[in-house]
Design a protein around this motif. Structure first.
Motif: not given
Length: 354
Positions: A310-311, A118-126, A153-154
């Protein structure tokens, strides 16, 4: 120079941890107190097959040049570390002591490398196409991520398949598919220097003169780790059925044409967001790898064992697909099945987190 890396999650995290220890870096695993006691006493054991060898080799942390320790979340001193690895399942970050640690990590502005599905939300904001999209529903508690700067965050695609053998102690990890961790770069070149240094050091490691699989590969593209989404939606989440869980192999090969349709649709979504076809993994290559995946996915095993959360990469991809005007009936059906099974567990009074 030995780097100090903090890894949240001692199960899957011990695979990345072992690779770093082999390269001479120091690793702290964050886990429950009983697991921490076990690891501090006995170390970790990761079983992995070298190329062209029939039998797994056991790699013990105590034999490696880097130093390993394990600690509970409330006892972490974040000032000691150069990098944080996020290797817990996404729902586990809602635990109170883990959330408090995440607040400290965000405040310290430490670069975070996620190896979650599950990608962290801050990563998706990139990713510009996702930056303003409403995706919080897919997360157990989206507030965990609010304090993190996106550039710090990556995401690292957790392609290697590994599991804790149920009959073994909590410090043992068995690697079923020794593929590579594929990481996107950070926003800041200072942090990328650390990442590329770790990449080179891991690449140089040998065992009895032989190359050791499971490398860390760093890419400039933000979309390389998203190639995992097609695999998860085609295989991992379809292991969850209205009845008993099925293996990844059966989920993929039970109806190969349908599987390819799902895989291709998720790939197309990633391309709509900005992915290059070069960032993606051909379906034929994934289908070949799936032939050897004879167990249900970790998500399916968690649901079967009563996990209330779950994720939800399946739900994340559904939310994205609907918001870009490219819904898919098969993806929607998968999400409905997962929702139904999780709701069953909640109604039955499902036990324990993942």
């Amino acid at each position: 120079m030995a780097r100090n890396v903090l890894i949240l999650g001692a199960s899957y995290g011990s695979l990345l941890g072992t690779k770093l220890l082999m390269a001479g870096h120091n690793v702290t695993l964050v886990c429950r107190s009983k697991t921490a006691e076990l690891i501090n006493r006995d170390g970790t054991e990761v079983r992995i097959k070298l190329r062209d060898e029939a039998v797994h080799r056991a790699i013990f942390s105590r034999d490696l040049p880097g130093k390993l320790d394990a600690i509970t979340p409330q006892n972490v001193d974040v000032s000691r570390y150069d990098l944080v690895g996020l290797a817990m399942q996404e729902p586990q970050y809602t635990n109170h002591t883990v959330r408090m640690l995440m607040i400290k990590i965000a405040a310290a502005k430490l670069p975070c490398l996620s190896i979650m599905n599950m990608p962290p939300l801050p990563y998706l904001k990139r990713i510009p196409a996702l930056a303003d999209m409403d995706l919080e529903e897919a997360y157990t508690n989206a507030q965990v991520w609010e304090r993190f700067e996106p550039g710090l965050v990556t995401l690292c695609s957790p392609d290697p398949q590994a599991f804790r053998p149920p009959e073994e102690a909590a410090n043992v990890l068995h690697v079923g598919l020794p593929t590579n961790f594929k990481a996107s770069a950070f926003a800041d070149e200072k942090h990328n220097r650390v990442l590329r240094e770790l990449e080179a050091d891991i690449d140089a490691v040998t065992l009895a003169g032989q190359d050791v699989p499971v490398k860390l590969k760093v890419f400039d593209s933000l979309f390389v780790p998203l190639a995992k989404w097609s695999m998860l939606l085609t295989g991992n989440y379809r292991c969850i059925t209205p009845h008993e869980p099925q293996s990844i192999r059966d989920a993929v090969h039970g109806d190969l044409a349908r599987s390819q349709t799902i895989y291709d649709h998720v790939d197309a979504i990633a391309r709509r967001l900005g992915a290059d076809p070069q960032d993606q993994v051909p379906f034929a290559k994934y289908a070949k790898a799936a032939e050897s995946l004879l167990k249900p996915s970790s998500a399916a095993r968690a649901v079967a064992s009563g996990a209330p959360f779950i994720e939800r990469v399946d739900l994340l991809v559904k939310l994205i697909s609907h918001q870009i005007g490219a819904p898919n009936a098969e993806i929607d059906r998968t999400v409905d099945t997962v929702d139904q099974k999780l709701n069953e567990k909640i109604v039955q009074g499902g036990s324990g987190a993942q």
